[in-house]
Design a protein around this motif. Structure first.
Motif, PDB file in Angstrom:
ATOM      1  N   VAL A 208       0.795  -1.212   0.026  1.00 52.21           N
ATOM      2  CA  VAL A 208       0.085   0.004  -0.180  1.00 52.21           C
ATOM      3  C   VAL A 208       0.727   1.246  -0.045  1.00 52.21           C
ATOM      4  O   VAL A 208       0.729   2.154  -0.958  1.00 52.21           O
ATOM      5  CB  VAL A 208      -1.137  -0.066   1.044  1.00 52.21           C
ATOM      6  N   PRO A 209       1.816   1.620   1.112  1.00 46.62           N
ATOM      7  CA  PRO A 209       2.710   2.679   0.781  1.00 46.62           C
ATOM      8  C   PRO A 209       3.631   2.545  -0.593  1.00 46.62           C
ATOM      9  O   PRO A 209       4.013   3.654  -0.774  1.00 46.62           O
ATOM     10  CB  PRO A 209       3.502   2.446   2.034  1.00 46.62           C
ATOM     11  N   ALA A 210       3.894   1.301  -0.719  1.00 46.53           N
ATOM     12  CA  ALA A 210       4.619   1.260  -2.107  1.00 46.53           C
ATOM     13  C   ALA A 210       3.915   2.101  -3.388  1.00 46.53           C
ATOM     14  O   ALA A 210       4.549   2.916  -4.176  1.00 46.53           O
ATOM     15  CB  ALA A 210       5.115  -0.119  -2.383  1.00 46.53           C
ATOM     16  N   VAL A 211       2.946   1.493  -3.524  1.00 42.84           N
ATOM     17  CA  VAL A 211       1.949   2.324  -4.491  1.00 42.84           C
ATOM     18  C   VAL A 211       1.756   3.759  -4.402  1.00 42.84           C
ATOM     19  O   VAL A 211       2.086   4.619  -5.316  1.00 42.84           O
ATOM     20  CB  VAL A 211       0.653   1.551  -4.749  1.00 42.84           C
ATOM     21  N   PHE A 212       1.366   4.258  -2.943  1.00 45.38           N
ATOM     22  CA  PHE A 212       1.447   5.665  -2.815  1.00 45.38           C
ATOM     23  C   PHE A 212       2.686   6.366  -3.046  1.00 45.38           C
ATOM     24  O   PHE A 212       2.622   7.397  -3.685  1.00 45.38           O
ATOM     25  CB  PHE A 212       1.245   5.630  -1.285  1.00 45.38           C
ATOM     26  N   LEU A 213       3.722   5.829  -2.796  1.00 41.50           N
ATOM     27  CA  LEU A 213       5.072   6.530  -3.132  1.00 41.50           C
ATOM     28  C   LEU A 213       5.516   6.744  -4.654  1.00 41.50           C
ATOM     29  O   LEU A 213       5.685   7.668  -5.052  1.00 41.50           O
ATOM     30  CB  LEU A 213       6.240   5.500  -2.317  1.00 41.50           C
ATOM     31  N   ALA A 214       4.936   5.512  -5.287  1.00 39.66           N
ATOM     32  CA  ALA A 214       5.198   5.673  -6.709  1.00 39.66           C
ATOM     33  C   ALA A 214       4.337   6.597  -7.309  1.00 39.66           C
ATOM     34  O   ALA A 214       4.443   7.156  -8.297  1.00 39.66           O
ATOM     35  CB  ALA A 214       4.990   4.220  -7.330  1.00 39.66           C
ATOM     36  N   ALA A 215       3.067   6.720  -6.706  1.00 42.48           N
ATOM     37  CA  ALA A 215       2.129   7.515  -7.594  1.00 42.48           C
ATOM     38  C   ALA A 215       2.414   8.957  -7.151  1.00 42.48           C
ATOM     39  O   ALA A 215       1.990   9.866  -7.873  1.00 42.48           O
ATOM     40  CB  ALA A 215       0.840   7.227  -6.962  1.00 42.48           C
TER      41      ALA A 215
ATOM     42  N   PHE B 209      11.565   0.598  -2.179  1.00 42.95           N
ATOM     43  CA  PHE B 209      10.864   0.088  -1.282  1.00 42.95           C
ATOM     44  C   PHE B 209      10.453  -1.392  -1.551  1.00 42.95           C
ATOM     45  O   PHE B 209       9.953  -2.023  -0.749  1.00 42.95           O
ATOM     46  CB  PHE B 209       9.087   0.721  -1.298  1.00 42.95           C
ATOM     47  N   GLY B 210      11.150  -1.866  -2.516  1.00 43.47           N
ATOM     48  CA  GLY B 210      11.171  -3.461  -2.693  1.00 43.47           C
ATOM     49  C   GLY B 210      11.792  -3.946  -1.593  1.00 43.47           C
ATOM     50  O   GLY B 210      11.787  -5.161  -1.443  1.00 43.47           O
ATOM     51  N   ILE B 211      12.884  -3.199  -0.884  1.00 40.92           N
ATOM     52  CA  ILE B 211      13.805  -3.661  -0.018  1.00 40.92           C
ATOM     53  C   ILE B 211      13.149  -4.381   0.975  1.00 40.92           C
ATOM     54  O   ILE B 211      13.296  -5.516   1.232  1.00 40.92           O
ATOM     55  CB  ILE B 211      14.865  -2.666   0.173  1.00 40.92           C
ATOM     56  N   PRO B 212      12.285  -3.476   1.822  1.00 40.98           N
ATOM     57  CA  PRO B 212      11.835  -3.970   2.937  1.00 40.98           C
ATOM     58  C   PRO B 212      10.567  -4.992   2.559  1.00 40.98           C
ATOM     59  O   PRO B 212      10.399  -5.957   3.275  1.00 40.98           O
ATOM     60  CB  PRO B 212      11.019  -2.882   3.572  1.00 40.98           C
ATOM     61  N   MET B 213      10.100  -4.903   1.483  1.00 43.09           N
ATOM     62  CA  MET B 213       8.997  -6.021   0.991  1.00 43.09           C
ATOM     63  C   MET B 213       9.801  -7.460   0.693  1.00 43.09           C
ATOM     64  O   MET B 213       9.191  -8.154   0.976  1.00 43.09           O
ATOM     65  CB  MET B 213       8.342  -5.379  -0.503  1.00 43.09           C
TER      66      MET B 213
END
Length: 291
Positions: free
Chosen positions: A124-131, A153-157
């Motif tokens: 969810v925060p990953a998409v928010f950051l990208a957008a 953000f793929g790192i923590p994921m």
């Protein structure tokens, strides 16, 4: 069915998502793969590798679409970007937003396939950051730092996918990626500095001013220092540090290219950061392979 029209539209979508220019995918993919390998002690699950590689391609493509949507009125004033499909009117804003939504949904489907609750939550925060990244260029003095978080953000994921938790080392890797992104994207911003000044977009190249080259090299140094600390914490071996040394050499080469601030030399340095990420990944893989 008008196959010519379909082919033409497909080609425009390829250009809109920058799939014809894979450097952005690689710059996003390398730090993700660092984390995938380190979080699994060099033996990542195949499903995790596949999901994160495909997810990287999809989310980078989605990021390009929303970036062009946000900059559609600015790009027409920049020589290098005025012919982009959205800016030139060959793709509509509605089409762009629909394509962005589809790419995000496909990425989310990949995350759901892993069946990891923490990974799903982090998406969810990953998409928010990208957008939201493209809009930070309106008010944030160094939007490249925000880009580094979004790109990393793929790192923590990845850690969440293998460990069902996100240890401190993952956040240190993310911080290293932030410094690296500021370095290479400042080189990129140095190419468009004059145009960005005219249209009022904020970039690190403008913020750093005459200290831009120094800032790039300090960010490179911070990246290497943090990654060296990660290596010590994880007790990594010679191959890992050899990768760091090779990367440092490549960064030193970049200094010789950007110190004159010539546009094409700066762009060449930006593209060449692919080899920085590759060298670091090779060091990780080889270190874990020969243990």
């Amino acid at each position: 069915m008008n196959w010519h029209r379909i082919t033409e539209k497909f080609d425009l979508y390829i250009k809109l998502t920058r799939l014809d220019k894979p450097i952005g995918i690689l710059l996003l993919l390398w730090p993700t793969l660092w984390a995938v390998w380190l979080s699994a002690a060099g033996r990542p699950e195949l499903a995790v590798v596949v999901v994160f590689v495909l997810g990287t391609v999809l989310m980078r493509s989605a990021g390009c679409v929303i970036n062009d949507y946000a900059d559609r009125d600015f790009d027409k004033h920049v020589e290098r970007t005025k012919e982009r499909p959205l800016t030139a009117g060959r793709v509509t804003s509605r089409e762009a937003l629909a394509l962005f939504a589809v790419l995000c949904l496909l990425s989310f489907a990949l995350v759901l396939a892993l069946g990891k609750p923490l990974v799903i939550a982090l998406s969810v925060p990953a998409v928010f950051l990208a957008a939201s990244y493209p809009f930070t260029k309106r008010f944030f003095a160094i939007p490249q730092a925000y880009l580094g978080i979004a790109f990393g953000f793929g790192i923590p994921m990845a850690y969440a996918a293998h460990l069902d938790s996100v240890p401190a080392v993952a956040w240190w890797l993310l911080l290293a990626n932030v410094f690296w992104a500021v370095a290479y994207d400042t080189e990129y911003a140095m190419v468009d500095r004059n145009d960005d000044l005219k249209i009022g977009i904020k970039t690190s190249a403008i913020t750093f001013g005459r200290f831009d080259v120094l800032a790039v090299m300090l960010c490179y140094a911070a990246t290497l220092a943090i990654l060296a600390g990660v290596g010590m914490h994880l007790q990594l071996g010679f191959a890992y540090y050899a990768g760091l040394v090779v990367s440092a050499g490549i960064m030193g080469l970049h200094y010789t290219w950007i110190r004159g601030r010539e546009r094409m030399a700066c762009f060449k340095a930006f593209l060449h950061n692919n080899y920085v990420g590759m060298a670091l990944f090779a060091g990780i893989v080889l270190d874990r392979l020969f243990r």
